[in-house]
Design a protein around this motif. Structure first.
Motif, PDB file in Angstrom:
ATOM      1  N   ALA A 164       0.866  -1.266  -0.177  1.00  0.00           N
ATOM      2  CA  ALA A 164      -0.193  -0.045  -0.257  1.00  0.00           C
ATOM      3  C   ALA A 164       0.935   1.280  -0.002  1.00  0.00           C
ATOM      4  CB  ALA A 164      -0.947  -0.106   1.331  1.00  0.00           C
ATOM      5  N   THR A 165       2.136   1.305   0.642  1.00  0.00           N
ATOM      6  CA  THR A 165       3.056   2.247   0.791  1.00  0.00           C
ATOM      7  C   THR A 165       3.320   2.593  -0.660  1.00  0.00           C
ATOM      8  OG1 THR A 165       3.485   1.777   2.882  1.00  0.00           O
ATOM      9  CG2 THR A 165       5.020   3.292   1.605  1.00  0.00           C
ATOM     10  N   VAL A 166       3.915   1.467  -1.429  1.00  0.00           N
ATOM     11  CA  VAL A 166       4.210   1.696  -2.706  1.00  0.00           C
ATOM     12  C   VAL A 166       3.187   2.310  -3.671  1.00  0.00           C
ATOM     13  CG1 VAL A 166       4.956   0.260  -4.971  1.00  0.00           C
ATOM     14  CG2 VAL A 166       6.048  -0.273  -2.881  1.00  0.00           C
ATOM     15  N   PHE A 167       1.896   1.743  -3.628  1.00  0.00           N
ATOM     16  CA  PHE A 167       0.706   2.467  -4.248  1.00  0.00           C
ATOM     17  C   PHE A 167       0.706   3.687  -4.270  1.00  0.00           C
ATOM     18  CE2 PHE A 167      -3.626   3.384  -4.562  1.00  0.00           C
ATOM     19  CZ  PHE A 167      -3.862   3.223  -6.080  1.00  0.00           C
ATOM     20  N   GLU A 168       0.604   4.225  -2.680  1.00  0.00           N
ATOM     21  CA  GLU A 168       0.286   5.565  -2.440  1.00  0.00           C
ATOM     22  C   GLU A 168       1.559   6.559  -2.976  1.00  0.00           C
ATOM     23  OE1 GLU A 168      -1.572   8.715  -0.619  1.00  0.00           O
ATOM     24  OE2 GLU A 168      -2.069   6.680  -0.838  1.00  0.00           O
ATOM     25  N   PHE A 169       2.836   6.082  -3.006  1.00  0.00           N
ATOM     26  CA  PHE A 169       4.122   6.601  -3.705  1.00  0.00           C
ATOM     27  C   PHE A 169       4.006   6.776  -5.114  1.00  0.00           C
ATOM     28  CE2 PHE A 169       8.351   7.079  -5.673  1.00  0.00           C
ATOM     29  CZ  PHE A 169       8.895   7.961  -4.414  1.00  0.00           C
ATOM     30  N   ILE A 170       3.223   5.862  -5.742  1.00  0.00           N
ATOM     31  CA  ILE A 170       3.014   5.958  -7.329  1.00  0.00           C
ATOM     32  C   ILE A 170       1.504   6.915  -7.455  1.00  0.00           C
ATOM     33  CG2 ILE A 170       1.984   4.645  -9.282  1.00  0.00           C
ATOM     34  CD1 ILE A 170       3.565   2.345  -8.239  1.00  0.00           C
ATOM     35  N   ASP A 171       0.648   6.613  -6.673  1.00  0.00           N
ATOM     36  CA  ASP A 171      -0.573   7.319  -6.907  1.00  0.00           C
ATOM     37  C   ASP A 171      -0.271   8.959  -6.587  1.00  0.00           C
ATOM     38  OD1 ASP A 171      -3.200   7.354  -7.292  1.00  0.00           O
ATOM     39  OD2 ASP A 171      -4.016   7.742  -5.380  1.00  0.00           O
ATOM     40  N   ARG A 172       0.656   9.483  -5.730  1.00  0.00           N
ATOM     41  CA  ARG A 172       1.057  10.818  -5.408  1.00  0.00           C
ATOM     42  C   ARG A 172       1.785  11.254  -6.754  1.00  0.00           C
ATOM     43  NH1 ARG A 172       2.182  12.271   0.721  1.00  0.00           N
ATOM     44  NH2 ARG A 172       0.276  11.245   1.482  1.00  0.00           N
ATOM     45  N   GLY A 173       2.267  10.426  -7.724  1.00  0.00           N
ATOM     46  CA  GLY A 173       2.912  10.845  -8.821  1.00  0.00           C
ATOM     47  C   GLY A 173       4.451  11.172  -8.522  1.00  0.00           C
ATOM     48  N   LEU A 174       5.001  10.278  -7.448  1.00  0.00           N
ATOM     49  CA  LEU A 174       6.359  10.470  -7.197  1.00  0.00           C
ATOM     50  C   LEU A 174       7.368   9.609  -7.697  1.00  0.00           C
ATOM     51  CD1 LEU A 174       5.721  10.633  -3.063  1.00  0.00           C
ATOM     52  CD2 LEU A 174       5.907  12.582  -4.882  1.00  0.00           C
TER      53      LEU A 174
END
Length: 357
Positions: free
Chosen positions: A239-249
């Protein structure tokens, strides 16, 4: 001591602050999902994102504790004792060990500057009737070579002709520092390829987020093995990886890695040219983590390693990368976790050690 052993990211590459924020946000958003038992296939939103990028269904994506664990699932799900698996020679040593632990007969296909020797590959297919071939097609571990587009297409045709499964490992694909991307084997023969990757080299190995995608029939079998192994994988890192991707980082993080690693690769190649031109040969990668050197003179790996330790460098036993154990004169040089000064000193020392032997 300069370590030419493990292919690890540079610690300064880790986006520590951003990952902390993403983990906290993931907990706030998805706590009821990621703190509970969940799907054995992994965190749904990340699987959906990856599946959409490959034109697949989410259930064709499996997330696990690193890509090597998925290799273990492949071995336990698909390989019976005595099954033949082809690998590039040299190839990733840990995969060779995992396959053999499952009872596979591992056969090496000679590696050339632009990928496997396909004439030898076809001869070995006819002789051994392998279930599958394991291939690292971009910036290969341990040699650094990249399979050319022409060879990928010819190899894909061989897999189709002989009904062979392909296990395509792509941990370094996003780490291309120069040149242009080449189509994956998975994109050429999706019904016959299981593709592996991970976020270990892009974000952090400690997150242990590995990815497999492929035909439903194979992913169901791998998923059953995963479920029987751990019920559900660690969902907070996913979920941390997904959040990183979802924030456009992720794009900025990859650019950061390119800027950090590109000069280290350039320095390694330059120093090899200056110090070891008469001592060996090597590929000239456009990305990845490794340059593999084949020495011109015969030497025992144990002798090379011992002499290197005396002089201040740590080396890996080259035989571990060869299915037939003939890698005494092979030296894998990881560069990403070393400074340019350490690369210079390490290669000079290696040249002195090789010359003395």
């Amino acid at each position: 001591m300069i370590a030419f052993t493990r292919g690890v990211p540079a610690t300064e590459a880790f986006p520590v602050e951003a990952l902390g924020e993403c983990a906290a946000s993931a907990l706030a958003k998805y706590s009821s999902q990621i703190l509970q038992y969940g799907s054995f296939r992994g965190f749904g939103p990340l699987r959906e994102f990856i599946a959409a990028g490959h034109g697949l269904q989410p259930d064709q994506v499996l997330l696990s504790q690193g890509a090597l664990q998925i290799v273990d699932f492949v071995a336990r799900s698909l390989i019976a004792p005595g099954t033949t698996v082809l690998v590039e020679q040299p190839s990733y040593d840990r995969v060779i060990k995992v396959l053999r632990r499952a009872g596979a007969t591992v056969v090496g296909v000679p590696l050339q500057e632009d990928g496997m020797d396909l004439t030898a590959c076809e001869d070995l297919i006819r002789e051994h009737h392998p279930l599958m071939t394991y291939v690292v097609s971009d910036f290969q571990n341990p040699s650094g070579t990249t399979m050319s587009e022409a060879k990928r297409r010819a190899f894909a045709a061989l897999a189709e002709q002989y009904g062979m499964l392909v296990l395509e490992d792509l941990p370094y694909r996003r780490l291309r520092y120069t040149g242009d991307d080449i189509s994956t084997i998975q994109s050429m023969i999706p019904d016959r390829t299981i593709e592996l990757t991970s976020f270990s080299k892009l974000l952090s190995p400690g997150l242990r987020v590995g990815v497999a995608l492929g035909p439903q029939q194979y992913m169901d079998r791998l998923g059953k093995t995963a479920q029987d192994t751990y019920i559900t994988p660690a969902l907070l890192p996913q979920a941390t990886v997904f959040e990183f991707i979802d924030r456009g980082l992720l794009p900025a993080q990859i650019e950061k890695l390119h800027n950090l690693y590109r000069p280290r690769l350039s320095r390694l190649l330059t120093t090899l040219d200056a110090e070891m031109a008469d001592l060996g040969t090597w590929a000239r990668p456009e990305g990845g983590f490794f340059v593999g050197v084949t020495l011109n003179k015969s030497v025992k790996a144990e002798t090379l390693i011992a002499k290197g330790l005396e002089k201040g460098i740590q080396l890996t036993n080259g035989r571990d990368f060869f299915a037939d154990g003939r890698g005494d004169t092979f030296v894998r040089l990881p560069f990403c976790a070393l400074t340019t000064e350490e690369i210079d000193e390490g290669v000079r020392t290696l040249a002195q050690v090789v010359s003395s032997l």
